[in-house]
Design a protein around this motif. Structure first.
Motif, PDB file in Angstrom:
ATOM      1  N   GLU A 207     -75.737  52.531  37.664  1.00 21.19           N
ATOM      2  CA  GLU A 207     -74.335  52.648  37.255  1.00 21.19           C
ATOM      3  C   GLU A 207     -74.062  53.979  36.568  1.00 21.19           C
ATOM      4  O   GLU A 207     -73.015  54.600  36.785  1.00 21.19           O
ATOM      5  CB  GLU A 207     -73.953  51.490  36.331  1.00 21.19           C
ATOM      6  CG  GLU A 207     -73.875  50.135  36.996  1.00 21.19           C
ATOM      7  CD  GLU A 207     -75.237  49.527  37.293  1.00 21.19           C
ATOM      8  OE1 GLU A 207     -76.246  50.000  36.703  1.00 21.19           O
ATOM      9  OE2 GLU A 207     -75.310  48.606  38.121  1.00 21.19           O
ATOM     10  N   GLU A 208     -75.015  54.423  35.739  1.00 18.50           N
ATOM     11  CA  GLU A 208     -74.836  55.696  35.050  1.00 18.50           C
ATOM     12  C   GLU A 208     -74.873  56.856  36.038  1.00 18.50           C
ATOM     13  O   GLU A 208     -74.083  57.806  35.942  1.00 18.50           O
ATOM     14  CB  GLU A 208     -75.906  55.877  33.982  1.00 18.50           C
ATOM     15  CG  GLU A 208     -75.785  57.133  33.146  1.00 18.50           C
ATOM     16  CD  GLU A 208     -74.550  57.154  32.254  1.00 18.50           C
ATOM     17  OE1 GLU A 208     -74.299  58.203  31.638  1.00 18.50           O
ATOM     18  OE2 GLU A 208     -73.833  56.124  32.166  1.00 18.50           O
ATOM     19  N   ARG A 211     -71.568  56.889  37.751  1.00 19.50           N
ATOM     20  CA  ARG A 211     -70.501  57.395  36.874  1.00 19.50           C
ATOM     21  C   ARG A 211     -70.566  58.917  36.774  1.00 19.50           C
ATOM     22  O   ARG A 211     -69.537  59.609  36.871  1.00 19.50           O
ATOM     23  CB  ARG A 211     -70.638  56.775  35.479  1.00 19.50           C
ATOM     24  CG  ARG A 211     -69.524  57.183  34.517  1.00 19.50           C
ATOM     25  CD  ARG A 211     -69.872  56.858  33.076  1.00 19.50           C
ATOM     26  NE  ARG A 211     -71.005  57.635  32.583  1.00 19.50           N
ATOM     27  CZ  ARG A 211     -70.929  58.920  32.226  1.00 19.50           C
ATOM     28  NH1 ARG A 211     -69.779  59.593  32.339  1.00 19.50           N
ATOM     29  NH2 ARG A 211     -71.998  59.542  31.768  1.00 19.50           N
ATOM     30  N   GLY A 236     -77.389  55.425  42.949  1.00 19.91           N
ATOM     31  CA  GLY A 236     -76.168  55.659  42.173  1.00 19.91           C
ATOM     32  C   GLY A 236     -75.341  56.792  42.731  1.00 19.91           C
ATOM     33  O   GLY A 236     -74.110  56.688  42.867  1.00 19.91           O
TER      34      GLY A 236
END
Length: 336
Positions: A207-208, A211, A236
């Motif tokens: 998720e990071e 982002r 990701g």
């Protein structure tokens, strides 16, 4: 108490070392059912984040296969989370049980002193994955992370024809990844038309990484390439690039080759994977321990007593370059 997992306890073979002691604390009581026979020869892998799929599918699977083939007990110990202090505590506990050999994931230089304790206790000790050069480990087997960075750099230069904006991400501060970052930069600096717009810490979190990638695409609409350095960077990055409908426009290189990585290559989202040969450094690391215990090779009349290590002290197991052209070979390997 830190959450610990114990995996795969296999086989039996007579041990040439003194009998192992009982577990020294409750941390290791969970393995007592596999150590009732004090003469059993047991090799112990100590890592951290033992539930990480990359470790389970490659390192741990190879270690257990090795144990089955050799007819010895193997145990896999460590915290469920990425927790180096907890890994150190586990190694301390394992030393007290006098295993036949210790196979330790070189997660952080901080584990150097406890590796030295294992060696001082007379336990054959091999480090795998990333070296701990400040330790007295008997041998290291793993990947040259500087080479991983260079491989990604050369591939990115080729994909971009030597021109464009790129960024890279991984776990900042880890010795191996910092070496990888430097390898990338040492290639890229030879191409003045490639601009590096940032170095980012994705904390090994999908998720990071997604982002960070989304923010980069918004801040730099002309971003041309992204390089990832941990097992969750690629998924990701790929997720964010797909959501931005920039597949094929933003070139991606990254590490590791789990099923999701391979599928992203097949789909054209990721252009190249720098794959570590994890099965090799685990299998042969365990074999080095066995060869030390059984004195397979003699270099002197009394190798152990005079401090001679009778296995190679460092082995670079090399890299796999996985692209759309050969990805099916790796996707289909499970069918073999």
């Amino acid at each position: 108490m830190k959450k610990l997992l114990v995996v795969g306890l296999l086989g039996l073979l007579s041990c040439e070392l003194p009998p192992r002691q009982a577990s020294t604390s409750a941390v290791l009581n969970t393995v007592s059912d596999s150590t009732n026979r004090s003469a059993a020869e047991e090799y112990v892998m100590v890592t951290t984040a033992v539930t990480m799929p990359m470790y389970v599918n490659h390192d741990q699977a190879a270690f257990k296969r090795w144990g089955e083939k050799m007819g010895v007990n193997v145990s896999i110990l460590g915290p469920a989370e990425w927790d180096v202090p907890a890994q150190i505590n586990v190694i301390e506990e394992v030393i007290g049980t006098r295993p036949s050999g210790l196979l330790i994931n070189g997660t952080d230089p901080a584990i150097g002193p406890v590796i030295d304790k294992a060696v001082a206790a007379g336990i054959p000790t091999v480090v795998y994955d990333s070296d701990i050069p400040n330790s007295k480990r008997h041998a290291f087997l793993g990947t040259d992370w500087y080479e991983i960075g260079q491989m990604q750099g050369r591939e990115m230069v080729r994909l971009l024809n030597g021109k464009g904006k790129i960024a890279y991400m991984g776990i900042l501060g880890l010795t191996n990844m910092e070496a990888g970052f430097q390898g990338l930069l040492d290639v890229i600096k030879k191409y003045p038309d490639i601009e590096v717009v940032g170095k980012f810490d994705d904390k090994a979190n999908v998720e990071e990484a997604a982002r960070i990638t989304s923010d980069l695409l918004a801040a730099h609409p002309d971003l041309a390439g992204l390089c990832g350095f941990d097992s969750n960077s690629g998924p990701g990055i790929g997720l964010a690039v797909k959501e931005a409908k920039r597949v094929g426009q933003v070139k991606i290189t990254t590490v590791d080759w789990e099923p999701e990585h391979l599928q992203l290559v097949r789909d054209g989202v990721i252009q190249m994977l720098a794959g570590q040969k994890r099965e090799l450094f685990t299998w042969y690391g365990a074999q080095f321990l066995y060869d030390m215990v059984h004195q397979t090779n003699h270099l002197s009349a009394r190798d152990a007593q005079v401090g001679i290590t009778n296995v190679p002290t460092a082995v670079n197991t090399g890299l796999l370059r996985i692209t759309k052209e050969n990805v099916n070979e790796f996707i289909n390997r499970s069918a073999q």
